[in-house]
Enzyme design. Structure first.
Site, short mmCIF file in Angstrom:
data_model
loop_
_atom_site.label_atom_id
_atom_site.label_comp_id
_atom_site.label_asym_id
_atom_site.label_seq_id
_atom_site.Cartn_x
_atom_site.Cartn_y
_atom_site.Cartn_z
N ASP A 13 0.81 -1.21 0.00
CA ASP A 13 0.00 0.00 0.00
C ASP A 13 0.85 1.27 0.00
O ASP A 13 0.47 2.29 0.57
CB ASP A 13 -0.97 0.01 1.20
CG ASP A 13 -1.77 -1.29 1.25
OD1 ASP A 13 -2.36 -1.65 0.23
OD2 ASP A 13 -1.76 -1.95 2.31
N LYS A 16 2.05 2.20 -5.34
CA LYS A 16 2.75 1.78 -6.57
C LYS A 16 1.97 2.18 -7.81
O LYS A 16 2.56 2.53 -8.83
CB LYS A 16 2.97 0.26 -6.57
CG LYS A 16 3.98 -0.21 -5.56
CD LYS A 16 4.30 -1.68 -5.76
CE LYS A 16 3.12 -2.56 -5.49
NZ LYS A 16 2.97 -2.91 -4.06
N GLY A 40 -4.41 -4.20 -4.01
CA GLY A 40 -5.43 -3.19 -4.19
C GLY A 40 -4.75 -1.88 -4.44
O GLY A 40 -3.96 -1.44 -3.62
N HIS A 41 -4.94 -1.32 -5.62
CA HIS A 41 -4.41 0.02 -5.80
C HIS A 41 -5.49 0.97 -6.28
O HIS A 41 -6.34 0.61 -7.06
CB HIS A 41 -3.18 0.08 -6.72
CG HIS A 41 -3.11 -1.00 -7.74
ND1 HIS A 41 -2.21 -2.03 -7.66
CD2 HIS A 41 -3.83 -1.21 -8.84
CE1 HIS A 41 -2.39 -2.83 -8.68
NE2 HIS A 41 -3.35 -2.35 -9.42
N GLN A 223 1.77 -6.62 -3.49
CA GLN A 223 2.30 -6.63 -2.13
C GLN A 223 3.66 -5.91 -2.05
O GLN A 223 3.88 -4.99 -2.80
CB GLN A 223 2.40 -8.06 -1.55
CG GLN A 223 1.03 -8.70 -1.35
CD GLN A 223 0.40 -9.12 -2.67
OE1 GLN A 223 1.00 -9.82 -3.45
NE2 GLN A 223 -0.80 -8.67 -2.91
P1 IMP Z 1 -2.74 -13.01 1.60
O1 IMP Z 1 -1.88 -12.36 0.56
O2 IMP Z 1 -4.21 -12.79 1.38
O3 IMP Z 1 -2.41 -14.46 1.81
O4 IMP Z 1 -2.40 -12.31 3.00
C1 IMP Z 1 -1.14 -12.46 3.63
C2 IMP Z 1 -0.69 -11.16 4.27
O5 IMP Z 1 -0.37 -10.22 3.25
C3 IMP Z 1 -1.75 -10.48 5.14
O6 IMP Z 1 -1.11 -9.86 6.23
C4 IMP Z 1 -2.35 -9.44 4.20
O7 IMP Z 1 -2.95 -8.40 4.91
C5 IMP Z 1 -1.10 -9.01 3.45
N1 IMP Z 1 -1.40 -8.45 2.11
C6 IMP Z 1 -1.77 -9.11 1.02
N2 IMP Z 1 -1.93 -8.26 -0.02
C7 IMP Z 1 -1.63 -7.04 0.44
C8 IMP Z 1 -1.58 -5.74 -0.19
O8 IMP Z 1 -1.82 -5.54 -1.38
N3 IMP Z 1 -1.22 -4.72 0.62
C9 IMP Z 1 -0.90 -4.90 1.93
N4 IMP Z 1 -0.93 -6.09 2.54
C10 IMP Z 1 -1.29 -7.15 1.80
#
Ligand code: IMP
Length: 428
Positions: A13, A16, A40-41, A223
């Site tokens: 977040d 990007k 999510g952007h 991420q």
């Molecule tokens: P998952 O990717 O749904 O398996 O989640 C694993 C961890 O990555 C969790 O702590 C999520 O909150 C974090 N996470 C996944 N995608 C994002 C993102 O786009 N931004 C911030 N944190 C993320």
């Protein structure tokens, strides 16, 4: 500089989408190489806000070919929902290409993601519940379903059947859920096959040709560095490689063809989900920063955990990613704070650490050592050059550059596409 990787330097977040948007006009291809609709952007163009989860942000730039690479996991329902949503707002999405090797997120993995988290209770990861982790686990266990399987119905049904032999045991016997039905799962996926087919290609070959033709290719990570499954705060991470190395495996572009790495660093720190966060602010202090920065998740709406900038993490990100350019975002959010604390090292059980500690146990014990920088009160949202910024804001940026060991090439000063201080061309 035709092949450039774009990563997040912290826990995600960082903004990007805004960085890709900034260079959009010079770019021919934007490749998403890891993750899925857990990302999510938010991109704001001409006052219109677009929230994207699965699609690369380049989809909003008409001259760009957006690519979903082999390293991505795709929820087909979400893919078409996002495409339909953009088309309804007049965005042409016809240039999108999708790797035949990308994996699909079947419905049973969404269920498993959620029930596993519930089962873990206090030890949960705080996942987005989108089925990301179980789908990457299937990929590594070699029971995954790929985009290309949609075009061989017999194979697809066989693969679903094979996967469900294991998964249904888990669903029924461990988690006390209804077993998934082979035909129901396969039919749901196959329903998308005809619509997907024209978009599917050998994206590694396509990108190889593009680079040979001198095109500019951006590989955009989902991420961020500390959520990388190898280099992040494991186990509180996502299930893919979100660092620069992942760009090669997730796109098929070899490391020797990568020319630059842009890391996007928020002027403070946020994190969603569980896990250690040394500079986290709690109570009113956390609320103030969260409100000022609008720190609520694009994908889940969850309030993000907020804290001061941590340059131990910044340095680590530069080292792991080989950062050539830093894009600092949301500097305007710090306006009005005086002084501005910046974490420069950790105190871990009485010992000073200037680098990320070797073990997670140590990281859990890390207490930030702060340096305090003079703040500024002037509205900086209209700044477009370094000279437009107050001296204190410039000193903050110099400190970031110095401590994160990479040059700051652009600075975000507001949510709009044009609200940027551009220092150096990112495409060189
Ligand atoms: P998952 O990717 O749904 O398996 O989640 C694993 C961890 O990555 C969790 O702590 C999520 O909150 C974090 N996470 C996944 N995608 C994002 C993102 O786009 N931004 C911030 N944190 C993320």
């Amino acid at each position: 500089m035709p092949a450039i990787v774009l990563v997040g330097a912290q826990w995600g977040d960082e903004g990007k989408g805004k960085a890709t948007d900034l260079i959009g006009g010079q770019v021919d291809y934007v490749v998403k190489f890891n993750g899925g609709n857990n990302a999510g952007h938010t991109v704001v163009i001409d006052g219109e806000t677009y929230a994207l989860h699965l699609l690369p942000s380049g989809i909003l730039t008409p001259s760009v070919t957006p690519v979903i690479g082999n390293g991505v996991v795709i929820d087909l329902g979400v893919l078409f929902e996002e495409l339909d949503g953009l088309e309804a707002r007049g965005v042409d999405t016809s240039k999108l290409v999708v790797s035949a090797n990308a994996h699909l997120i079947p419905s049973y993995n969404r269920t498993l993601d959620k029930v596993t988290e519930r089962f873990l209770g206090k030890r949960r990861i705080g996942t987005t519940g989108r089925g990301i982790g179980p789908t990457y686990a299937d990929k590594m266990s070699r029971v995954g379903l790929r985009v290309q399987d949609l075009f061989d119905e017999k194979i697809l049904r066989q693969k679903v059947e094979g996967a469900l032999e294991q998964k249904n045991q888990l669903l029924v016997k461990v988690y006390n859920r209804r077993a998934a039905d082979v035909d129901e799962v396969a039919d749901e996926l196959l329903a998308y096959a005809d619509r997907l087919r024209p978009m599917v290609t050998d994206t590694a070959l396509l990108l190889d040709q593009a680079l040979t033709d001198g095109k500019v290719v951006i590989m955009e990570a989902g991420q961020a560095t500390l959520l990388d499954v190898d280099h992040g705060t494991y186990p509180f991470v996502t299930s893919s490689n979100a660092t620069a190395g992942g760009a090669s495996t997730g796109s098929g572009i070899p490391p020797t063809r990568i020319d630059g790495v842009i890391a996007v660093l928020k002027a403070y720190t946020t994190r969603v989900g569980e896990g250690p966060f040394p500079t986290e602010l709690f109570g009113d202090d956390g609320d103030r920063l969260r409100k000022a920065g609008g720190e609520f998740g694009t994908t889940t709406g969850r309030p993000r955990r907020c804290g001061w900038l941590d340059t131990v993490i910044g340095r680590y990100s530069t080292r792991i990613n080989g950062t050539t350019d830093l894009v600092v975002t949301k500097l305007d959010v710090l306006t009005g704070y005086d002084p501005v604390p910046v974490c420069v090292a950790y105190d871990i059980d009485g010992v000073r650490h200037d680098e990320m500690p070797m073990t997670q146990t140590e990281f859990h014990h890390a207490v930030p050592i702060f340096e305090y920088f003079e703040g500024w009160d002037d509205d900086i949202t209209g700044a477009r050059t370094l000279d437009d910024l107050p001296p204190a804001a410039r000193r903050y940026l110099e400190a970031v550059e110095d401590m994160c060991k990479a040059p700051v090439s652009a600075v975000g000063v507001g949510p709009g596409r044009e609200q940027i201080v551009a220092i150096r061309d990112l495409v060189r």
